[in-house]
Design a protein around this motif. Sequence first.
Motif, PDB file in Angstrom:
ATOM      1  N   ALA A 152     -13.315 -40.472  12.809  1.00  0.00           N
ATOM      2  CA  ALA A 152     -12.983 -41.644  12.006  1.00  0.00           C
ATOM      3  C   ALA A 152     -13.353 -41.430  10.535  1.00  0.00           C
ATOM      4  CB  ALA A 152     -13.693 -42.878  12.560  1.00  0.00           C
ATOM      5  N   ILE A 153     -14.496 -40.817  10.270  1.00  0.00           N
ATOM      6  CA  ILE A 153     -14.861 -40.520   8.881  1.00  0.00           C
ATOM      7  C   ILE A 153     -13.813 -39.589   8.266  1.00  0.00           C
ATOM      8  CG2 ILE A 153     -16.516 -39.245   7.443  1.00  0.00           C
ATOM      9  CD1 ILE A 153     -18.744 -40.477   9.090  1.00  0.00           C
ATOM     10  N   TRP A 154     -13.432 -38.587   9.024  1.00  0.00           N
ATOM     11  CA  TRP A 154     -12.423 -37.632   8.575  1.00  0.00           C
ATOM     12  C   TRP A 154     -11.114 -38.367   8.260  1.00  0.00           C
ATOM     13  CZ3 TRP A 154     -10.087 -33.479  12.352  1.00  0.00           C
ATOM     14  CH2 TRP A 154      -9.386 -32.516  11.627  1.00  0.00           C
ATOM     15  N   GLY A 155     -10.759 -39.331   9.122  1.00  0.00           N
ATOM     16  CA  GLY A 155      -9.527 -40.096   8.920  1.00  0.00           C
ATOM     17  C   GLY A 155      -9.582 -40.976   7.689  1.00  0.00           C
ATOM     18  N   VAL A 156     -10.701 -41.684   7.503  1.00  0.00           N
ATOM     19  CA  VAL A 156     -10.798 -42.608   6.371  1.00  0.00           C
ATOM     20  C   VAL A 156     -10.954 -41.829   5.061  1.00  0.00           C
ATOM     21  CG1 VAL A 156     -12.176 -44.464   5.334  1.00  0.00           C
ATOM     22  CG2 VAL A 156     -11.712 -44.487   7.789  1.00  0.00           C
ATOM     23  N   GLU A 157     -11.724 -40.729   5.091  1.00  0.00           N
ATOM     24  CA  GLU A 157     -11.978 -39.985   3.852  1.00  0.00           C
ATOM     25  C   GLU A 157     -10.747 -39.244   3.345  1.00  0.00           C
ATOM     26  OE1 GLU A 157     -14.542 -40.058   1.926  1.00  0.00           O
ATOM     27  OE2 GLU A 157     -15.993 -41.114   3.186  1.00  0.00           O
ATOM     28  N   SER A 158      -9.978 -38.660   4.250  1.00  0.00           N
ATOM     29  CA  SER A 158      -8.883 -37.801   3.758  1.00  0.00           C
ATOM     30  C   SER A 158      -7.651 -37.803   4.662  1.00  0.00           C
ATOM     31  CB  SER A 158      -9.393 -36.358   3.612  1.00  0.00           C
ATOM     32  OG  SER A 158      -9.601 -35.769   4.885  1.00  0.00           O
ATOM     33  N   SER A 159      -7.473 -38.824   5.510  1.00  0.00           N
ATOM     34  CA  SER A 159      -6.369 -38.805   6.476  1.00  0.00           C
ATOM     35  C   SER A 159      -6.326 -37.458   7.199  1.00  0.00           C
ATOM     36  CB  SER A 159      -5.024 -39.094   5.798  1.00  0.00           C
ATOM     37  OG  SER A 159      -4.938 -40.462   5.496  1.00  0.00           O
ATOM     38  N   TYR A 160      -7.475 -37.076   7.755  1.00  0.00           N
ATOM     39  CA  TYR A 160      -7.609 -35.837   8.519  1.00  0.00           C
ATOM     40  C   TYR A 160      -7.223 -34.598   7.699  1.00  0.00           C
ATOM     41  CZ  TYR A 160      -7.541 -39.624  11.864  1.00  0.00           C
ATOM     42  OH  TYR A 160      -7.797 -40.816  12.498  1.00  0.00           O
ATOM     43  N   GLY A 161      -7.682 -34.599   6.476  1.00  0.00           N
ATOM     44  CA  GLY A 161      -7.513 -33.402   5.657  1.00  0.00           C
ATOM     45  C   GLY A 161      -6.210 -33.329   4.886  1.00  0.00           C
ATOM     46  N   THR A 162      -5.381 -34.361   4.981  1.00  0.00           N
ATOM     47  CA  THR A 162      -4.102 -34.280   4.273  1.00  0.00           C
ATOM     48  C   THR A 162      -4.213 -34.720   2.804  1.00  0.00           C
ATOM     49  OG1 THR A 162      -3.501 -36.437   5.166  1.00  0.00           O
ATOM     50  CG2 THR A 162      -2.649 -34.522   6.315  1.00  0.00           C
ATOM     51  N   HIS A 163      -5.232 -35.528   2.465  1.00  0.00           N
ATOM     52  CA  HIS A 163      -5.399 -35.954   1.065  1.00  0.00           C
ATOM     53  C   HIS A 163      -6.864 -35.882   0.677  1.00  0.00           C
ATOM     54  CE1 HIS A 163      -1.335 -37.581   1.068  1.00  0.00           C
ATOM     55  NE2 HIS A 163      -1.622 -38.227   2.171  1.00  0.00           N
ATOM     56  N   PHE A 164      -7.359 -34.733   0.285  1.00  0.00           N
ATOM     57  CA  PHE A 164      -8.760 -34.746  -0.120  1.00  0.00           C
ATOM     58  C   PHE A 164      -8.943 -34.504  -1.613  1.00  0.00           C
ATOM     59  CE2 PHE A 164      -8.457 -30.460   1.961  1.00  0.00           C
ATOM     60  CZ  PHE A 164      -8.676 -29.661   0.849  1.00  0.00           C
ATOM     61  N   GLY A 165      -7.855 -34.634  -2.332  1.00  0.00           N
ATOM     62  CA  GLY A 165      -7.962 -34.505  -3.783  1.00  0.00           C
ATOM     63  C   GLY A 165      -7.533 -33.134  -4.242  1.00  0.00           C
ATOM     64  N   SER A 166      -7.110 -33.056  -5.516  1.00  0.00           N
ATOM     65  CA  SER A 166      -6.628 -31.778  -6.034  1.00  0.00           C
ATOM     66  C   SER A 166      -7.316 -31.434  -7.343  1.00  0.00           C
ATOM     67  CB  SER A 166      -5.117 -31.848  -6.222  1.00  0.00           C
ATOM     68  OG  SER A 166      -4.805 -32.951  -7.057  1.00  0.00           O
ATOM     69  N   PHE A 167      -8.436 -32.091  -7.598  1.00  0.00           N
ATOM     70  CA  PHE A 167      -9.180 -31.798  -8.828  1.00  0.00           C
ATOM     71  C   PHE A 167     -10.105 -30.601  -8.628  1.00  0.00           C
ATOM     72  CE2 PHE A 167      -8.101 -36.218  -9.516  1.00  0.00           C
ATOM     73  CZ  PHE A 167      -7.804 -36.245 -10.872  1.00  0.00           C
ATOM     74  N   ARG A 168     -10.216 -29.796  -9.674  1.00  0.00           N
ATOM     75  CA  ARG A 168     -11.310 -28.818  -9.697  1.00  0.00           C
ATOM     76  C   ARG A 168     -12.567 -29.636  -9.982  1.00  0.00           C
ATOM     77  NH1 ARG A 168      -9.942 -23.222 -11.646  1.00  0.00           N
ATOM     78  NH2 ARG A 168     -11.929 -23.420 -12.709  1.00  0.00           N
ATOM     79  N   VAL A 169     -13.473 -29.601  -9.007  1.00  0.00           N
ATOM     80  CA  VAL A 169     -14.629 -30.495  -9.053  1.00  0.00           C
ATOM     81  C   VAL A 169     -15.536 -30.194 -10.256  1.00  0.00           C
ATOM     82  CG1 VAL A 169     -16.802 -30.873  -7.814  1.00  0.00           C
ATOM     83  CG2 VAL A 169     -14.618 -31.221  -6.655  1.00  0.00           C
ATOM     84  N   ILE A 170     -15.598 -28.936 -10.635  1.00  0.00           N
ATOM     85  CA  ILE A 170     -16.432 -28.603 -11.804  1.00  0.00           C
ATOM     86  C   ILE A 170     -15.849 -29.241 -13.070  1.00  0.00           C
ATOM     87  CG2 ILE A 170     -17.129 -26.679 -13.318  1.00  0.00           C
ATOM     88  CD1 ILE A 170     -17.712 -25.095 -10.731  1.00  0.00           C
ATOM     89  N   ASP A 171     -14.533 -29.232 -13.209  1.00  0.00           N
ATOM     90  CA  ASP A 171     -13.898 -29.912 -14.352  1.00  0.00           C
ATOM     91  C   ASP A 171     -14.194 -31.415 -14.314  1.00  0.00           C
ATOM     92  OD1 ASP A 171     -12.803 -27.480 -14.991  1.00  0.00           O
ATOM     93  OD2 ASP A 171     -10.761 -27.980 -14.372  1.00  0.00           O
ATOM     94  N   ALA A 172     -13.998 -32.014 -13.121  1.00  0.00           N
ATOM     95  CA  ALA A 172     -14.180 -33.465 -13.002  1.00  0.00           C
ATOM     96  C   ALA A 172     -15.615 -33.860 -13.316  1.00  0.00           C
ATOM     97  CB  ALA A 172     -13.792 -33.916 -11.591  1.00  0.00           C
ATOM     98  N   LEU A 173     -16.569 -33.112 -12.758  1.00  0.00           N
ATOM     99  CA  LEU A 173     -17.977 -33.482 -12.973  1.00  0.00           C
ATOM    100  C   LEU A 173     -18.430 -33.207 -14.400  1.00  0.00           C
ATOM    101  CD1 LEU A 173     -19.479 -32.323  -9.565  1.00  0.00           C
ATOM    102  CD2 LEU A 173     -19.300 -34.683 -10.398  1.00  0.00           C
ATOM    103  N   ALA A 174     -17.912 -32.134 -15.005  1.00  0.00           N
ATOM    104  CA  ALA A 174     -18.266 -31.869 -16.410  1.00  0.00           C
ATOM    105  C   ALA A 174     -17.746 -33.010 -17.286  1.00  0.00           C
ATOM    106  CB  ALA A 174     -17.683 -30.531 -16.861  1.00  0.00           C
ATOM    107  N   THR A 175     -16.537 -33.474 -16.985  1.00  0.00           N
ATOM    108  CA  THR A 175     -15.968 -34.597 -17.734  1.00  0.00           C
ATOM    109  C   THR A 175     -16.830 -35.841 -17.583  1.00  0.00           C
ATOM    110  OG1 THR A 175     -13.744 -33.691 -17.394  1.00  0.00           O
ATOM    111  CG2 THR A 175     -13.896 -36.005 -18.035  1.00  0.00           C
ATOM    112  N   LEU A 176     -17.234 -36.128 -16.347  1.00  0.00           N
ATOM    113  CA  LEU A 176     -18.053 -37.324 -16.095  1.00  0.00           C
ATOM    114  C   LEU A 176     -19.460 -37.178 -16.684  1.00  0.00           C
ATOM    115  CD1 LEU A 176     -16.987 -38.004 -12.391  1.00  0.00           C
ATOM    116  CD2 LEU A 176     -16.439 -39.424 -14.384  1.00  0.00           C
ATOM    117  N   ALA A 177     -19.990 -35.968 -16.672  1.00  0.00           N
ATOM    118  CA  ALA A 177     -21.338 -35.760 -17.213  1.00  0.00           C
ATOM    119  C   ALA A 177     -21.323 -35.888 -18.739  1.00  0.00           C
ATOM    120  CB  ALA A 177     -21.863 -34.385 -16.815  1.00  0.00           C
ATOM    121  N   TYR A 178     -20.182 -35.559 -19.345  1.00  0.00           N
ATOM    122  CA  TYR A 178     -20.048 -35.659 -20.799  1.00  0.00           C
ATOM    123  C   TYR A 178     -19.774 -37.088 -21.242  1.00  0.00           C
ATOM    124  CZ  TYR A 178     -17.412 -35.419 -25.199  1.00  0.00           C
ATOM    125  OH  TYR A 178     -16.924 -35.644 -26.454  1.00  0.00           O
ATOM    126  N   ASP A 179     -18.933 -37.801 -20.465  1.00  0.00           N
ATOM    127  CA  ASP A 179     -18.398 -39.057 -20.984  1.00  0.00           C
ATOM    128  C   ASP A 179     -18.265 -40.163 -19.945  1.00  0.00           C
ATOM    129  OD1 ASP A 179     -17.415 -40.582 -23.028  1.00  0.00           O
ATOM    130  OD2 ASP A 179     -15.333 -39.962 -22.771  1.00  0.00           O
TER     131      ASP A 179
END
Length: 410
Positions: A133-160
Amino acid sequence: MRIARRSCCFALALSAWLVPPLAMAQAAPPSGTPAAAQAEDFRAWLARFADEARASGISQATLDATLARVRWLPQVIEQDRAQPEFVRPIWLYLDGAVSTQRILAGRAQRQLHAGAFDASGKRYGVPASIITAIWGVESSYGTHFGSFRVIDALATLAYDGRRRDWARGELLAALQIVQQGEMPAGSLIGSWAGAMGHTQFLPSVYLKYAVDADGDGKRDIWNSVPDVVASTANFLAKSGWRPDEPWGAEVRLPANFDYARTELTTRQSSGDWAAEGVRGIDGAPLPAMQGASILTPAGARGPAVLVGNNFRVLLRYNSSNNYALAVALLAQQIDGGPGLVTAWPRQLKTLTRTETQALQLALNARGFDTGEPDGVVGPATRAGVRRFQQSLGLPADGYPTQDLLQRLLP
Ligand code: CA
């Protein structure tokens, strides 16, 4: 995980612009423009962050493989600052999160990966249906888990971002993952808020709880279902999951029940609730739980649930009652059990963020304190609404509606 709003659907390349690597400047935007000034400022911030990372043990080789290629992502800041005006009522949220399609897909996934689920069930004592169920709610069983490079996203958030210290800690954790040789920087893919892989682990959570269950030497929550299942089960087990308890159960409340007691802060045993006249929805005895609470997510006119320790563990995954209830109900139905018997009060007109703020201001002005008028319904708002309802002789369930707001407006 733990981030209420996520997005996975932005095309990375469209609006991201490349920030020149620390030691190079050939890709800078035209000088004198606001974009150039921001790029300059971001690079200066990155240089300071790199010093901090070095001081905490991140090597130059890791910095070269990570921060030297980092991009500032304006759409991440847009997401971080977005405050949606329309607040989805819980029934609409659950319609999507616990759809028939998702229940059926969950059963299929569980069968398909029975070996992984059986092994982790034995090892961690967390039911397969909860992990599914966690897998289903978090990413529809792996079909949508995001396409961001996490280092880019976190650097952006850490900066601004709005929570820079938090993002800086997660960014350091992401660099640590690369430094340990677990995954290359480009493979750390996830949501705009830095949650990675099939069950949306933040980097710090990955470092602490991810598990290599398929024995290939990598903790791979992007490509290995056995690793995803075991990692998620390990997190729940270490967060205090009790194998001998259910998440809770739907209940029926006695007449004249005091709805001020429907908060997670009110805890007592199932036996004590039963002594007050609380019953299972089908007349069955309440499941035995210590420290159980009653929640009425849509007030007195909707379903009531008795929730225990394991519901609180789900809140450690994502601290939203609606989220935890979605996981619990999806798991129950993947197991072939019932959904909620009591209907949601879909006829109720709920409030937008602006209307909630107007309600808070009006209640505060009349002496029914709701705390900070932030447009978000929390325990303080519910308490103020209850006192107002009591003053009108209404059932004091603390659930704000359009009708209630109309009574407050001049
Ligand atoms: Ca592995």
